[in-house]
Design a protein around this motif. Structure first.
Motif, PDB file in Angstrom:
ATOM      1  N   HIS A   3      52.665 -12.498  14.868  1.00 58.79           N
ATOM      2  CA  HIS A   3      53.037 -12.025  16.192  1.00 58.79           C
ATOM      3  C   HIS A   3      54.206 -11.078  16.082  1.00 58.79           C
ATOM      4  O   HIS A   3      55.126 -11.302  15.292  1.00 58.79           O
ATOM      5  N   THR A   9      53.858 -18.828  18.658  1.00 64.10           N
ATOM      6  CA  THR A   9      52.502 -18.899  19.203  1.00 64.10           C
ATOM      7  C   THR A   9      52.486 -19.871  20.371  1.00 64.10           C
ATOM      8  O   THR A   9      53.152 -20.910  20.346  1.00 64.10           O
ATOM      9  N   THR A  10      51.726 -19.555  21.408  1.00 63.45           N
ATOM     10  CA  THR A  10      51.639 -20.430  22.569  1.00 63.45           C
ATOM     11  C   THR A  10      50.435 -21.353  22.465  1.00 63.45           C
ATOM     12  O   THR A  10      49.466 -21.069  21.740  1.00 63.45           O
ATOM     13  N   GLU A  13      47.212 -19.606  23.338  1.00 71.61           N
ATOM     14  CA  GLU A  13      46.578 -18.831  22.267  1.00 71.61           C
ATOM     15  C   GLU A  13      45.793 -19.745  21.328  1.00 71.61           C
ATOM     16  O   GLU A  13      44.715 -19.375  20.841  1.00 71.61           O
ATOM     17  N   HIS A  16      42.558 -20.611  23.138  1.00 74.95           N
ATOM     18  CA  HIS A  16      41.618 -19.486  23.125  1.00 74.95           C
ATOM     19  C   HIS A  16      40.948 -19.352  21.755  1.00 74.95           C
ATOM     20  O   HIS A  16      39.725 -19.153  21.665  1.00 74.95           O
ATOM     21  N   ALA A  17      41.746 -19.479  20.707  1.00 78.56           N
ATOM     22  CA  ALA A  17      41.205 -19.342  19.350  1.00 78.56           C
ATOM     23  C   ALA A  17      40.210 -20.451  19.021  1.00 78.56           C
ATOM     24  O   ALA A  17      39.235 -20.233  18.299  1.00 78.56           O
ATOM     25  N   HIS A  22      43.399 -25.571  27.569  1.00 82.46           N
ATOM     26  CA  HIS A  22      44.811 -25.883  27.312  1.00 82.46           C
ATOM     27  C   HIS A  22      45.000 -27.391  27.212  1.00 82.46           C
ATOM     28  O   HIS A  22      45.709 -27.893  26.329  1.00 82.46           O
ATOM     29  N   LEU A  50      47.197 -19.955  13.247  1.00 85.31           N
ATOM     30  CA  LEU A  50      48.183 -19.281  14.095  1.00 85.31           C
ATOM     31  C   LEU A  50      49.615 -19.738  13.831  1.00 85.31           C
ATOM     32  O   LEU A  50      50.557 -19.247  14.457  1.00 85.31           O
ATOM     33  N   TYR A  52      51.003 -22.494  14.698  1.00 86.86           N
ATOM     34  CA  TYR A  52      51.537 -23.003  15.963  1.00 86.86           C
ATOM     35  C   TYR A  52      52.407 -24.225  15.706  1.00 86.86           C
ATOM     36  O   TYR A  52      52.041 -25.118  14.927  1.00 86.86           O
ATOM     37  N   HIS A 148      54.921 -16.568  27.404  1.00 91.98           N
ATOM     38  CA  HIS A 148      54.977 -17.358  26.178  1.00 91.98           C
ATOM     39  C   HIS A 148      55.093 -18.860  26.434  1.00 91.98           C
ATOM     40  O   HIS A 148      55.350 -19.619  25.507  1.00 91.98           O
TER      41      HIS A 148
END
Length: 351
Positions: A3, A9-10, A13, A16-17, A22, A50, A52, A148
């Motif tokens: 990023h 990373t949220t 995200e 979505h990936a 959520h 990611l 995260y 974010h």
């Protein structure tokens, strides 16, 4: 995946990936027994790709470790706003300590510098929650935190340039300014006064419109005054005592029968009292807004924002969000009108 600016990373995200919601990601992290093995694998794969890192505040709440609440301290605040925010910081620290948490104060004099500081605090895990003050329409701090998914709450409504409140998904706590000036005006009306003026700010803001509307509502409700009459009772100036003195002198000369004056701030009220002394109007009742130490010292009435209640609600909203309990996303605090006899009169300037 990386990023820009090494921002975290949220969870959105990750969702979505992984092709999930959520809430599913939250369940994988906090209640994995609720999620199918194949789904958990997809989510954990997305988390690894990611890089995260889960919200530290929620983890600390689950493990019993105290969360750290960060709030900005800035010695460059002006006298009026600075006094209010200084008292709010103290109220927040008291409330944080009472809950067994930790408070962290940081400094920043510009929004972009504050964002850099916030990123550093979050990346180092030095702060879990943020309380954001002194927001303004188009505030880049607010939009960045929403984007974010930063755990934050605003002290003050997210006002739009047109005076409406943004529907953006952000937590906020504010004081009902309309109710505060309404109560102040009603107090003077109940005392038998009818010619009650309003000292406004020259700049347009949601807060300013909110406060003026309370005075207008009380005057219309009790006196049945029309817009044209009300406009003659209003004077506006910048938020400093010197300008307020000049503005109120002009108002008193235009409306010599003025009996009381409700002001948008205590700073304006100080200037109003000086003008009353200069014009030999010691009987003019003045009400400010903020219930500062100056208001108590000079003895004029003022609206108290109940900052301890604001601080408590800020933490309540943050805790509910971190624990996934849902509930309201905002709160409006009812202020208290402190009615003083106003025994002190400022000395008139060499006249």
């Amino acid at each position: 995946m990386s990023h820009e600016g090494s921002r975290p990373t949220t969870i959105g995200e990750v969702a979505h990936a992984a092709g999930v919601s959520h809430q599913t990601v939250s369940n994988v992290l906090n209640a994995p027994e609720r999620v199918a093995e194949s789904t958990k694998e997809r989510v954990h794969d997305a988390i690894a790709r990611l890089n995260y890192r889960p919200n530290a505040s929620a983890k600390r709440l689950r493990t019993g470790r105290p969360a750290t609440v960060a709030i900005r301290f800035d010695a460059n605040w002006d006298e009026g706003t600075g006094s209010l925010l200084d008292r709010f910081i103290h109220a927040t620290i008291d409330e944080v300590s009472a809950r067994g948490m930790r408070a962290l104060a940081y400094t920043a004099d510009q929004p972009d510098r504050e964002l850099r500081t916030i990123r550093e605090l979050l990346e180092a895990r030095d702060a879990d929650w943020l309380i954001v003050t002194s927001t303004f329409p188009g505030d880049p701090r607010v939009s960045w935190m929403i984007e974010h998914e930063i755990p934050c709450v605003l002290f003050g409504r997210p006002w739009m340039p047109d005076g409406t409140v943004s529907a953006a998904p952000v937590l906020w706590v504010d004081v009902d300014g309309r109710q505060g000036t309404y109560d102040a005006t009603r107090s003077f009306l109940d005392a038998g006064m009818t010619r009650i003026g309003y000292l406004d700010w020259t700049y347009s803001s949601g807060t300013g419109v909110d406060r003026r509307s309370g005075w207008e509502a009380a005057m219309v409700e009790r006196g049945g005054l029309g817009a044209e009459t009300l406009s003659t009772l209003v004077q506006a100036c910048p938020d400093d005592a010197e300008h307020a003195t000049a503005a109120v002198r002009e108002l008193l000369r235009r409306v010599p029968e003025l009996e009381a004056l409700v002001c948008a701030s205590d700073t304006l009220a100080v200037g109003a009292m000086k003008a009353a002394a200069d014009e030999r109007r010691a009987g003019l009742r003045v009400a400010g807004f903020d219930n500062s130490r100056t208001a108590a010292l000079l003895g004029f009435s003022s609206v108290d924002q109940n900052l301890a209640r604001v601080a408590s609600l800020c933490l309540d909203l943050l805790a509910a969000r971190a624990e996934g309990r849902g509930g309201p996303s905002n709160a409006l605090v009812h202020p208290s009108f402190v009615d003083r006899a106003q025994p002190y009169t400022l000395t008139a300037s060499g006249r």
